[in-house]
Structure formats: structure tokens, C-alpha cells
Enzyme design. Sequence first.
Site, PDB file in Angstrom:
ATOM      1  N   CYS A  92       0.839  -1.187   0.000  1.00 36.88           N
ATOM      2  CA  CYS A  92       0.000   0.000   0.000  1.00 36.88           C
ATOM      3  C   CYS A  92       0.876   1.239   0.000  1.00 36.88           C
ATOM      4  O   CYS A  92       2.091   1.184  -0.158  1.00 36.88           O
ATOM      5  CB  CYS A  92      -0.889   0.030   1.246  1.00 36.88           C
ATOM      6  N   ILE A 114      -3.046  -8.087  -1.143  1.00 37.35           N
ATOM      7  CA  ILE A 114      -2.158  -9.239  -1.302  1.00 37.35           C
ATOM      8  C   ILE A 114      -2.567 -10.363  -0.354  1.00 37.35           C
ATOM      9  O   ILE A 114      -2.642 -11.520  -0.737  1.00 37.35           O
ATOM     10  CB  ILE A 114      -0.690  -8.847  -1.005  1.00 37.35           C
ATOM     11  N   ILE A 117      14.148  -9.950 -18.664  1.00 31.73           N
ATOM     12  CA  ILE A 117      14.157  -8.934 -19.706  1.00 31.73           C
ATOM     13  C   ILE A 117      15.457  -9.083 -20.489  1.00 31.73           C
ATOM     14  O   ILE A 117      16.520  -9.289 -19.917  1.00 31.73           O
ATOM     15  CB  ILE A 117      14.015  -7.525 -19.096  1.00 31.73           C
ATOM     16  N   GLY A 144      16.209 -10.979  -6.322  1.00 34.12           N
ATOM     17  CA  GLY A 144      17.485 -11.329  -5.701  1.00 34.12           C
ATOM     18  C   GLY A 144      18.146 -10.158  -5.011  1.00 34.12           C
ATOM     19  O   GLY A 144      19.315 -10.249  -4.607  1.00 34.12           O
TER      20      GLY A 144
END
Length: 634
Positions: free
Chosen positions: A2, A58, A295, A369
Site C-alpha cells: 500500500c 495481497i 528482460i 534477488g
Amino acid sequence: MCGINGIITKTNRDKGEILSVLNAMNDLIIHRGPDQDGLFSEENNQFTVGMGMRRLSIIDLSSGKQPIFSDDKQIVIVFNGEIYNYKIIKAKLLAEGVTFNTSSDTEVILKAYEKYGVDAFKELDGMYGFSIYDKNINKLFIARDFFGEKPLYYTHTDKEFIWASELKSIINTIDFTPEISKKGLNLYFRLTYIPAPHTIYDNIYKLEANHYIEYDLASHKTTIHKINAEPKPVESNISFEDAKAKTKDLVYKSVDSRSIADVGLGTFLSGGVDSSIISLCLAQSTDRKIDTFSIGFKKASYDETDKSRVVADMVNGNHHEFIIDEDDLKNNIHEILVNFDEPFSDTAALPTHLLSEKTREHVTVALTGDGGDEVFGGYNKYYVGKMNKRYTGLMPKGLHKTVSKLSNKYLINKDDTRGKKFQINKMLNAINYDGDFYWDIISLANTSNQLAEIMSPDFYDSNIFKEYKDVLGKQKIETLTDFRSVDKILSLEGGMLAKVDRTSMMTSLECRAPFLNKELWEFTNTLPEDYLMKGWNKKHILKEAFKDQFPDEFLEKSKRGFGSPTGDWLRQSLRKEIESYIEPELLKSQGIFNVDVITKLVQDHLDSKKDSTFRVWSYYCFQKWYKFNYLKQK
């Protein structure tokens, strides 16, 4: 996940007026919590207090709406983040007769505070920023997590005390434009970011990690306290084999605790040591296929997707690979940089945002990570730290000055390549015979001498790191433990975590970092340093703990940083914009820079006479903030 906001007025103000202010503050951070909002306000004769939040659902999707109140309505909380051990704390409280109305971790914080007071904050394992208003004692408490994963800003004015998850909520609430902070400015132009407790503005601060504010509503006085005392590192006698086994166990436990969610969850997978181990641990903790996200770059020199594919296949993951080109990164430069609300020039912010945006199309939570290098000793700069001690012990200071002059003459790049010449020259420029070398190593934008050249004497601060040396209790930073401690309070909190939080939350994606675990950090601080860096082998114990689960030599492969070709962009597509930032009238009106020196630095880069990517990019990002954030407030 939030975002929170809050305000205390120092005189009575209408409750409805404060709710309106909070609503406006919430609207500015809707990206942090698009699912729900919540508001609370109360007025009395001496003050009015209000708290607001935006929620990204969540955990406990149905009953976790905030604010949450104690049963007697005397205590109220708004909360940003996740508490990973909330079920353990809840079980303890249930055994002591405490009852609960929701399944949320927010209520667990509230009930723990109700039972144990501020000592409850020490029990929390998580990333968070929260505020608790306790009417029983007429106080308000605002807390930030151990590593500073979640942001928290605050300010005092003559009329009010304001706090928020993002600077924009404060800046758009106060009725004046603060002055630029000289300390914040100097920190930025050394580091490329501004670490807590400072910001780019005078009298607006970041709450330091692992601290809480106690605000007395009767006197309107604040005091700041540390939550967990960090024990001084004391080397244990644990054997390497036992330490390796415990490392493995702690990493698995941390990944498991950070995988709790009632929504889709995956991992960022770069193919490096840290993200590969996190993905492996997550895959082994569940029966389902995990989602992994990478990516890649069309430009071969930036692309490392071959490594991530190896790991994705190994863990039988549902792999998502996004191949991008430079235009994909450049398209979002403006909105990304402006969203930081203060100057920030880590070039990895651009691909991190794009990866977050693509990942959010599939899941709501991603494990990363992040923190592996700080916890286990994985940065190349730790090599440089070791080399400085050896180099200064062998090379006379006078001879070094000659070597440094030659390196600056012959080891210069004319384009944005960061190969051996670049690295050797940077190392030689960072060499210091007075114990300050590590502060120049982490100064990614300008060393102290470089900043003194480009900045006006009225703004330059030659002793910018003194307060951090005082916090560390060490004037000379010499050991690997020292380097890691510096990085925890500066580079991690101010740089890495700010980058990930802002770029991921722009897309309403929650990122969790299992290596950022207090127990894991404290354990590695008790290990002999050669368990972490053996010779020149970084993250030795972490790689040894998991090497039997990866292909031979996989964890030893080198990996590039997650950057962007910004040096080339400045010469090409961004050239016209940055040329506008060295116009004499602008520079004279600011009074911040040595006009001739900064103009030559930028122009030499644009004309490919000398590559100064990091220095010029930091200057570009500052001027972009100045034009699109600062001037718009005036």
C-alpha cells in the site's frame, strides 16, 4: 502493499477538511494501492489527526481493509508492506488470549502493539511503513522496516506534522516550496541518490530504516528511536561446512516466508547468482510451476537471457522473456524520473520499470534477488576495497599521483563502454591514502574532488559523509564488514531499494527480497570474512551452499549490471534537452554550479571528446527534476 499518508494539525481543524486533504494525498499515490482506499480523522480542542492509505490487496483480500481499529476503538493503524512472520506472532497472541477480527497482517501489528507496546516492533520480520495512533496515551508512532524496503517521509511545519510513503504527497500538501537542501544536493551528486535521513528539500526527511518516530500530541514534540539494536559483528567459530548448511537453511526459510500471498506470485530471473537461487528455492517449495520473468536486449552486449533460460528450464518454470530495444527504455524516461520526486540517476531504474510493467500483466507479487550482494559480499567494489589496502601499502603516495595523472590521460573512453579501461581508471581515481577511499568508490557520480570542481563553493560540502561515519562508529572504512555496513545504510536504503520500490509500484507490482532478512544479515555478520569473499571469489559461501543444484561452474559466470546505454542517448536523442540544461541563464539563476566547468563536462561528453556518462547522466536527472518537479511547485 500500500501507500500511507498522515497529518497532525497543531491547532484544531475541521475533521472534514483533513479528510479532504488526505483524500488528495491518497490520489497522488493511487499506483501504490489501486484496489482500495481508507481514511480516518479525529479532532479535539488541541489538534486534529488524520491517516489515510491506498491498498494493493495481497493478503486477506476480503477483510483486510484499512484503517483497522482496536476493539475499543482507542487505537488505529494504517500500514504499507508485508509482515512475513505475522502467523507466528498471531499464534503467540492467540495463546495469550488475544482475539482477532480479520486474517490480515495489519491487525497482527495492531494487536501486538496493544499487548506489548512499542517492543512489538522488534518482533516484526517484514518490509513496512506504518503509523499507529494511540488515544490512550495521546501519542502517534510511525515505523520503518529493518532495511528500509518501504519508504517513509515526514516534515514539521509551523502548522502541522505530515508523513507519507512518497514525497509528492507532502510537497503537494504544504503551502510553500521548500529550499533545496545543500546536504541532500551534495549526497546526490556524489552517490546518484539521497540516503536517509535526508531528501533534496530542507526540513523534509526520510525516516531511517529500523527506526520509529514517537509523536506526543500534547506537546507536539517528536523523538526518534531505533527499533532493533544491531549487535557489533563478532566472528564466530562455526566451521565452514556448518555455516554452509545454515546459510542454505536460512535462505530456504526466507523464500518460504516471503511466498505467502493470496494472489499470483513469480520471480525476477536475470540468470545471476542471486535471482537464480531465489527461483530455485521457490520452485522447490511448491508443487506448481512457478512463473519467472526476464528482460533481454536486442543489443547483444547488454543481453544475458541465455543464463536466465538455463535456470528457467532447470526449475521447470513457466518462463516469460521480454526482449526490448533502446526505444522501449527511452519511451518512459520522463515519467520514471519525475515519479521519484527528487533527483535519482541509477540507470537500472529504466529496465527495472519495464520488467515490472511486463511482469504485472501476469502476477501481483515478484520475488527478487536484491540484497544478495550486500548480505553475502558480492560487489566488484569490495574487490577495489581490498585492493586499496594492498595498493597503498606498496605504492608511495607521490608515485600514485603520477600514475593517476597518466591514467586520466590515457585510460579514457570516448563512448559509453564500461570495460577494463573504465574500471581501472575508476579504481585508480578512488585510491585514497587517508582512509576515505570507500566513500569515493561508492560515489558513482562524482568523487569529492570532482564535485568540488563542478559545484559552486556556496553549495559544496567537503565533509558530507561525517554523520554516516558517526553512525557506523568508524572513521576509517577498511574491512569487508565495514563495506557491507556502509552499503546497508546508504547504497541499499537510498539507491537499490528506492529504485525497486518506485519503479515497481508505478505498475502496482509488489517486489519482495528474501535475502533482506534480519536473521540472515546478522548471521553473515558473524562469519569470517573469507567465508564471504575467499580470495577474489565473491559470495563464496552462498555459491558453495547451492552449487550442487546448478550446472557445473554456472554460479561462477560473470554477469553484467542491469543498466541502460544512457551515455549514447545523451549524445543522440536526449542531446537537445541536455543542451538546454547548460544554457548560461539557467545556470546563473540556479547558482549551484561552476558554469564553465559543468558546461565543458557536458559538452565534452556530447562531442565524444571524453565519456563521462555517470557524471553527465546525474546532471541530466537533476536538471530534469529541477524543471519538472521543483519549478512547478514555485
